[in-house]
Design a protein around this motif. Structure first.
Motif, mmCIF file in Angstrom:
data_model
loop_
_atom_site.group_PDB
_atom_site.id
_atom_site.type_symbol
_atom_site.label_atom_id
_atom_site.label_comp_id
_atom_site.label_asym_id
_atom_site.label_seq_id
_atom_site.Cartn_x
_atom_site.Cartn_y
_atom_site.Cartn_z
ATOM 1 N N ILE A 276 10.749 17.241 -7.191
ATOM 2 C CA ILE A 276 10.323 16.351 -6.108
ATOM 3 C C ILE A 276 10.001 15.007 -6.735
ATOM 4 O O ILE A 276 9.138 14.911 -7.617
ATOM 5 N N LEU A 277 10.720 13.976 -6.318
ATOM 6 C CA LEU A 277 10.568 12.639 -6.891
ATOM 7 C C LEU A 277 9.984 11.706 -5.836
ATOM 8 O O LEU A 277 10.637 11.354 -4.861
ATOM 9 N N ASP A 278 8.738 11.332 -6.023
ATOM 10 C CA ASP A 278 8.022 10.451 -5.094
ATOM 11 C C ASP A 278 8.232 9.009 -5.541
ATOM 12 O O ASP A 278 7.863 8.640 -6.659
ATOM 13 N N VAL A 279 8.819 8.166 -4.667
ATOM 14 C CA VAL A 279 9.185 6.802 -5.058
ATOM 15 C C VAL A 279 8.224 5.755 -4.504
ATOM 16 O O VAL A 279 8.535 4.575 -4.449
ATOM 17 N N ARG A 280 7.030 6.196 -4.109
ATOM 18 C CA ARG A 280 6.015 5.244 -3.673
ATOM 19 C C ARG A 280 5.311 4.623 -4.882
ATOM 20 O O ARG A 280 5.486 5.052 -6.020
ATOM 21 N N GLU A 281 4.501 3.603 -4.615
ATOM 22 C CA GLU A 281 3.684 3.007 -5.661
ATOM 23 C C GLU A 281 2.578 3.989 -6.058
ATOM 24 O O GLU A 281 2.091 4.756 -5.216
ATOM 25 N N PRO A 282 2.164 3.994 -7.338
ATOM 26 C CA PRO A 282 1.125 4.940 -7.782
ATOM 27 C C PRO A 282 -0.145 4.896 -6.927
ATOM 28 O O PRO A 282 -0.758 5.932 -6.676
ATOM 29 N N SER A 283 -0.522 3.703 -6.461
ATOM 30 C CA SER A 283 -1.743 3.580 -5.658
ATOM 31 C C SER A 283 -1.654 4.335 -4.336
ATOM 32 O O SER A 283 -2.672 4.748 -3.771
ATOM 33 N N GLU A 284 -0.419 4.535 -3.839
ATOM 34 C CA GLU A 284 -0.246 5.244 -2.572
ATOM 35 C C GLU A 284 -0.479 6.739 -2.704
ATOM 36 O O GLU A 284 -0.777 7.421 -1.718
ATOM 37 N N LEU A 285 -0.336 7.264 -3.904
ATOM 38 C CA LEU A 285 -0.450 8.709 -4.106
ATOM 39 C C LEU A 285 -1.866 9.212 -3.876
ATOM 40 O O LEU A 285 -2.072 10.398 -3.612
ATOM 41 N N THR A 286 -2.831 8.319 -3.971
ATOM 42 C CA THR A 286 -4.227 8.702 -3.745
ATOM 43 C C THR A 286 -4.714 8.221 -2.378
ATOM 44 O O THR A 286 -5.907 8.297 -2.082
ATOM 45 N N GLY A 287 -3.807 7.738 -1.557
ATOM 46 C CA GLY A 287 -4.152 7.282 -0.216
ATOM 47 C C GLY A 287 -4.291 8.434 0.762
ATOM 48 O O GLY A 287 -4.329 9.612 0.373
ATOM 49 N N LYS A 288 -4.316 8.113 2.041
ATOM 50 C CA LYS A 288 -4.596 9.135 3.064
ATOM 51 C C LYS A 288 -3.514 10.205 3.147
ATOM 52 O O LYS A 288 -3.792 11.347 3.543
ATOM 53 N N LEU A 296 7.086 14.217 -9.399
ATOM 54 C CA LEU A 296 7.298 13.134 -10.359
ATOM 55 C C LEU A 296 7.211 11.812 -9.609
ATOM 56 O O LEU A 296 7.739 11.698 -8.500
ATOM 57 N N ASN A 297 6.557 10.819 -10.170
ATOM 58 C CA ASN A 297 6.410 9.524 -9.498
ATOM 59 C C ASN A 297 7.140 8.420 -10.263
ATOM 60 O O ASN A 297 6.794 8.104 -11.393
ATOM 61 N N ILE A 298 8.161 7.847 -9.619
ATOM 62 C CA ILE A 298 8.838 6.655 -10.122
ATOM 63 C C ILE A 298 9.040 5.727 -8.926
ATOM 64 O O ILE A 298 9.819 6.044 -8.021
ATOM 65 N N PRO A 299 8.344 4.607 -8.859
ATOM 66 C CA PRO A 299 8.512 3.689 -7.722
ATOM 67 C C PRO A 299 9.969 3.279 -7.543
ATOM 68 O O PRO A 299 10.716 3.170 -8.522
ATOM 69 N N VAL A 300 10.354 3.046 -6.296
ATOM 70 C CA VAL A 300 11.751 2.777 -5.979
ATOM 71 C C VAL A 300 12.316 1.597 -6.751
ATOM 72 O O VAL A 300 13.480 1.604 -7.172
ATOM 73 N N ASP A 301 11.494 0.574 -7.015
ATOM 74 C CA ASP A 301 12.010 -0.603 -7.706
ATOM 75 C C ASP A 301 12.195 -0.369 -9.205
ATOM 76 O O ASP A 301 12.715 -1.237 -9.906
ATOM 77 N N GLN A 302 11.784 0.828 -9.698
ATOM 78 C CA GLN A 302 11.972 1.150 -11.117
ATOM 79 C C GLN A 302 13.109 2.143 -11.363
ATOM 80 O O GLN A 302 13.412 2.463 -12.512
ATOM 81 N N CYS A 322 8.953 9.476 0.131
ATOM 82 C CA CYS A 322 8.144 8.252 0.236
ATOM 83 C C CYS A 322 7.239 8.401 1.447
ATOM 84 O O CYS A 322 6.956 9.522 1.882
ATOM 85 N N GLN A 323 6.798 7.322 2.036
ATOM 86 C CA GLN A 323 5.888 7.410 3.176
ATOM 87 C C GLN A 323 6.589 7.911 4.432
ATOM 88 O O GLN A 323 6.129 8.831 5.094
ATOM 89 N N SER A 324 7.735 7.286 4.765
ATOM 90 C CA SER A 324 8.409 7.664 6.004
ATOM 91 C C SER A 324 9.905 7.891 5.846
ATOM 92 O O SER A 324 10.584 8.200 6.824
ATOM 93 N N GLY A 325 10.447 7.739 4.637
ATOM 94 C CA GLY A 325 11.851 8.047 4.396
ATOM 95 C C GLY A 325 12.718 6.877 4.006
ATOM 96 O O GLY A 325 13.814 7.075 3.472
ATOM 97 N N GLY A 326 12.273 5.641 4.253
ATOM 98 C CA GLY A 326 13.108 4.473 3.985
ATOM 99 C C GLY A 326 13.354 4.235 2.514
ATOM 100 O O GLY A 326 14.496 4.128 2.059
ATOM 101 N N MET A 350 6.186 11.577 3.615
ATOM 102 C CA MET A 350 4.894 12.252 3.579
ATOM 103 C C MET A 350 4.216 12.293 4.940
ATOM 104 O O MET A 350 3.399 13.178 5.220
ATOM 105 N N THR A 351 4.558 11.345 5.795
ATOM 106 C CA THR A 351 4.016 11.366 7.157
ATOM 107 C C THR A 351 4.439 12.650 7.860
ATOM 108 O O THR A 351 3.617 13.346 8.480
ATOM 109 N N ALA A 352 5.725 13.000 7.761
ATOM 110 C CA ALA A 352 6.234 14.226 8.380
ATOM 111 C C ALA A 352 5.701 15.464 7.649
ATOM 112 O O ALA A 352 5.447 16.507 8.275
ATOM 113 N N TYR A 353 5.535 15.362 6.346
ATOM 114 C CA TYR A 353 5.030 16.489 5.549
ATOM 115 C C TYR A 353 3.618 16.870 6.004
ATOM 116 O O TYR A 353 3.315 18.050 6.199
#
Length: 360
Positions: A276-288, A296-302, A322-326, A350-353
């Motif tokens: 599972i590769l999460d492409v959000r920013e690291p700060s988002e992983l601790t959000g709501k 695994l976390n690698i932001p999309v721009d990396q 990511c947050q909503s799929g985009g 993650m919204t749907a998750y």
């Protein structure tokens, strides 16, 4: 005439004024740099009279409201602007003088309803209505965008004198300002097309995911004073047509997997050969919305820069999140183009998750 571009980023902010009176305006300031703007104005003995946004921005938080408040200046935008803290609304065709410098305001909707250009005797600030060379112009698929209106606006620009130097609100690839005459020859958005042909040309393009840009617009409508009021990815050509994904990426179909199915497999510990590769920013992983345990976390721009690191996963199934799929769709298409065979986008992110958890 005082004329300076103040930023090192792709967002361009212009300081313009009179050498005689030292009165200046600032056009399209970004919030996280207003301390630098204020310092410059004070250190050089300038007087800021007006702050302008050429349109409601979708890729950064505007600093116009905060800067105007702190410096006692007027915050001006086009009369169609929805921004709440604007103090002066400018109509189409408004002729004025910046002290001894004549300037005309031209309403140029299409990218947004409130887009405008500022026309000086020797140059034009085009906002996102027109970019440079193959950068084309601002995208027309965001709230308030309209391809037909954009075509009409470009016809207005086409009637302006060729000698005007074009200064856009963004430049993502180091292109230098050049004459409108050069843009008429080289800019793809200024090539001869009927209105219907132009609409089809733009509609056939796939600009890429833009959900985060809608959040930025909302923050700017509300005159946000926090640079983190909306999540914004690293410096990307987001406002260009097709800016959040290359043509190759946008044309690549991406298979999807339901968030509920991913949730089931996580709960059943059925991920032996899956990443599972999460492409959000690291700060988002601790959000709501949190994150999926073990992802695994690698932001999309990396993603492009870290392809070598991902090579060892090429034989595994990879589920992009990511947050909503985009953003996950963009990252997935990059990997598919690079030869990864088993890449999926988790539908709804993650919204749907989290919603799947509530319906259990």
């Amino acid at each position: 005439m005082i004329f300076r571009q103040l930023n090192k980023t792709s967002c361009k902010t212009y300081l313009i004024g009179s050498e005689k009176t030292k009165e200046v305006i600032i056009v399209d300031p970004i919030l996280n740099q207003i301390k630098e703007y204020i310092s410059l104005i004070k250190n050089e003995g300038l007087k800021l009279t007006h702050v302008l946004d050429t349109h409601t921005h979708a890729d950064h938080i505007s600093g116009a409201g905060s800067l105007a408040n702190q410096m006692g200046a007027v915050y001006a935008m086009n009369q169609n602007s929805p921004v709440r803290c604007v103090t002066s609304y400018i109509p189409d065709g408004f002729d004025c003088h910046l002290n001894d410098i004549p300037v005309k305001v031209m309403h140029t909707p299409g990218h947004t309803k409130d887009s405008m250009c500022l026309i000086f005797p020797d140059r034009i600030l085009t906002g996102d209505t027109l970019f440079l060379d193959d950068g084309g112009a601002g995208r027309t698929d965001l709230p308030g965008g309209d391809p037909a209106e954009h075509w009409e606006s470009l016809q207005k620009i086409m009637r302006l004198p060729d000698h005007l130097i074009v200064y856009p609100a963004h430049e993502y690839r180091g292109r230098e300002p050049s004459s409108l005459g050069e843009q008429k020859k080289n800019n793809p958005n200024l090539q001869p097309r009927t209105k219907d042909e132009y609409i089809k040309w733009l509609t056939d393009m796939k600009p890429g995911p833009a959900e985060w840009m809608k959040d930025v617009l909302k923050a700017n409508y509300a005159c946000a004073s926090d640079p983190k009021a909306a999540w914004i990815p690293a410096d990307t050509p987001a406002c260009e047509i097709k800016g959040t994904g290359s043509p190759e990426v946008n044309e690549q179909p991406v298979p999807t997997i339901p968030a509920a199915e991913v949730k089931r497999r996580v709960a059943a510990n059925q991920l032996d050969d899956t990443i599972i590769l999460d492409v959000r920013e690291p700060s988002e992983l601790t959000g709501k919305l949190g994150a999926i345990k073990g992802a695994l976390n690698i932001p999309v721009d990396q993603i492009m820069q870290r392809l070598t690191e991902l090579e060892k996963l090429k034989t595994k199934e990879i589920i992009m999140v990511c947050q909503s799929g985009g953003r996950a769709n963009t990252a997935a298409t990059i990997l598919l183009k690079k030869g990864f065979k088993k890449v999926f986008n988790m539908s709804g992110g993650m919204t749907a998750y989290r919603q799947a958890e509530k319906t259990e």
